[in-house]
Design an enzyme around this catalytic site. Sequence first.
Site, mmCIF file in Angstrom:
data_model
loop_
_atom_site.group_PDB
_atom_site.id
_atom_site.type_symbol
_atom_site.label_atom_id
_atom_site.label_comp_id
_atom_site.label_asym_id
_atom_site.label_seq_id
_atom_site.Cartn_x
_atom_site.Cartn_y
_atom_site.Cartn_z
ATOM 1 N N GLU A 1 0.877 -1.166 0.000
ATOM 2 C CA GLU A 1 0.000 0.000 0.000
ATOM 3 C C GLU A 1 0.915 1.217 0.000
ATOM 4 O O GLU A 1 1.824 1.280 0.836
ATOM 5 C CB GLU A 1 -0.791 0.015 1.315
ATOM 6 C CG GLU A 1 -2.266 -0.194 1.169
ATOM 7 C CD GLU A 1 -2.922 -0.251 2.528
ATOM 8 O OE1 GLU A 1 -3.535 0.750 2.908
ATOM 9 O OE2 GLU A 1 -2.810 -1.292 3.207
ATOM 10 N N ARG B 1 5.934 -13.806 9.055
ATOM 11 C CA ARG B 1 6.514 -12.493 8.841
ATOM 12 C C ARG B 1 7.845 -12.387 9.576
ATOM 13 O O ARG B 1 8.106 -13.135 10.518
ATOM 14 C CB ARG B 1 5.573 -11.398 9.320
ATOM 15 C CG ARG B 1 5.318 -11.419 10.818
ATOM 16 C CD ARG B 1 4.238 -10.445 11.253
ATOM 17 N NE ARG B 1 4.653 -9.070 11.116
ATOM 18 C CZ ARG B 1 4.102 -8.205 10.257
ATOM 19 N NH1 ARG B 1 3.122 -8.585 9.474
ATOM 20 N NH2 ARG B 1 4.504 -6.965 10.191
ATOM 21 N N LYS C 1 4.223 0.533 10.794
ATOM 22 C CA LYS C 1 4.304 1.820 10.095
ATOM 23 C C LYS C 1 3.889 2.967 11.008
ATOM 24 O O LYS C 1 4.458 4.041 10.976
ATOM 25 C CB LYS C 1 3.388 1.812 8.867
ATOM 26 C CG LYS C 1 4.049 1.307 7.608
ATOM 27 C CD LYS C 1 3.086 1.430 6.434
ATOM 28 C CE LYS C 1 3.321 0.299 5.439
ATOM 29 N NZ LYS C 1 2.206 0.083 4.525
#
Length: 598
Positions: free
Chosen positions: A61, A297, A307
């Site tokens: 994104e 992950r 983020k």
Amino acid sequence: MSTPAEKEPVKPSNFLRQIIESDLDRGTHAGLHWGGAPGDAAHHAQGSVDPARIRTRFPPEPNGYLHVGHAKSICVNFGLARDYGGTCHLRFDDTNPEKEDQEFVDGIIDAVHWLGFDWKDADGRENLYWASNYFDFMYRAAEYLIEQGLAYVDEQTPEEMRASRGDFTRPGTNSPYRDRAVAENLARFRAMRDGELPDGAAVLRAKIDMASPNINLRDPAIYRIKHAEHHNTGSQWCIYPMYAYAHPIEDALEHITHSICTLEFEDQRPFYDWVLDRLREGGLIAPPQPRQYEFARLNLTYVVTSKRKLKHLVDSGTLTGWDDPRMPTIVGLRRRGFTPEAIRDFCERIGITKDYAWIDYALLEACLRDDLEGRAHRAMVVLDPVKLELTNWAEVFGSAEHLEDCTLPALPHAADGAAAPERRFTLGREVWIEREDFAEVPPKGYKRLFPGNRVRLKGGYVIECTGCEKDAEGHVTRVLASVVPDTKSGTPGADSVKVKAAITWVGAADALQAEVRLYDRLFTDPQPDAGGKDYLALLNPDSLKVVNAYVEPSLAGAQPDDKFQFERFGYFVADRVEHTAQRPVFNRITGLKDSWGK
Ligand code: ATP
Ligand code: MG
């Protein structure tokens, strides 16, 4: 196999490699036609057999800078495509109509390129896509689902919908709108599309099973109303697809063969398959459809990768920006001096698994050292300088101004026959040494300078310490020594005098001044945001120490991004943003060995 993999060293296998190899053996995707660009079944049917043997994708994104966790995803997706004769797409996931930031788009493109990957097919065609280009198809697919009785417009309030969803122990209950007729659903969906309903008034839901043990299958929302401008489609749409519906469609239109994501999406896989099964049955997408595979992950110790938290560190001024050398962003790691080779090696070494684990930051540093070991030129620097005077210099060399030329290899362990570059510098009456290399009263076992002891100035002469000068507070202002004649490194007399230590130094006559930024870990805790910990309270107060150093003259030619091994101190890089020949700035990347906490 005639794939680029032949040029690569053999890589350890993992479950994704096994899946891909078995698909290649069985020819799972061998017949897939590729229309030259993303599209529906009819579009691809016109193309010829896809020359890419597999297609993967990296779907960020564009709402922030990429971090080391994304680097793993990039290495996995682009690396597998490269190794198996495939193509990896870069896809901007812009299905949220939030303001797209060109800064982040550019940053993501740069980061992937810098890591050494591109999104070209064998014929050079670029595969950079925007999810928002698929809105028309997504809408068409939604109407198809409605027509098939597989989707309905729900006009319950968000609270009612939440309450009727149930939870892990209780099944959900059907919405009163669930059994609307197809024609009514179509009319209401079009009313949503045409802007007749306000935000939140209705959603389009897939009609699956409100009692499913997998909550993601309890009639998930696939379209919501949001009256918002989109950077790409402007005001064309006031309804936007939900991620769980959009993602499988994006993959299918791009003919992704292996859709690889992190384990958080495991529970979404049944819905991913549901969407694609239905669209394939309807002939909207071509078989074989993409399959989703999940891996664990990356969790790296001593950093945070959320983020939101990284943004806070930047916005609050705790760090200087997204590219602060302490940031775990790719721009931060790059400015710190990490190389793409080291990051790729790190991703290779941590492997791909389905088990959650914390990877030690020290492994990333070890990969950096392995990469730079044989190629970063050496240099001597003095980080905490005190002046040393060789009091018999004029007597031995005939003049107090005399300068002796000295050399040391830039790559001492370079393979035989390699043109080994030499560093040149001079030794004179005055040199800079490390303050800690002199002790008026030596602690036990101390082998460096103290009155009466001899050491070698590395690459220069043996000297004998004779004392020091101090200021009124007893602070050493100058160390005194005499040079021992005929002991210069590289001359026949060099070994005539045995010493127990060689110390690093730079000549006062040709030293350059430089700002050296001694970076350390950003947090004092290995898992600063695990288990509800307050990461802001765990910031390392010593994550940056700036010193004014003297460095050897060979560093005069350093260009931004050039990396060096500063003897005894570790690996350093000329700062890519602030370093200039007039004002050199070097960042410490990492020490010579893992000494954290020792
Ligand atoms: P956000 O927190 O904003 O959702 P994100 O990290 O999920 O951010 P995306 O832009 O959605 O950001 O991520 C792009 C891809 O990177 C996704 O496929 C995601 O699974 C992957 N990714 C993100 N973080 C990691 C990580 N720590 N390890 C491996 N892959 C990751
Ligand atoms: Mg995400």
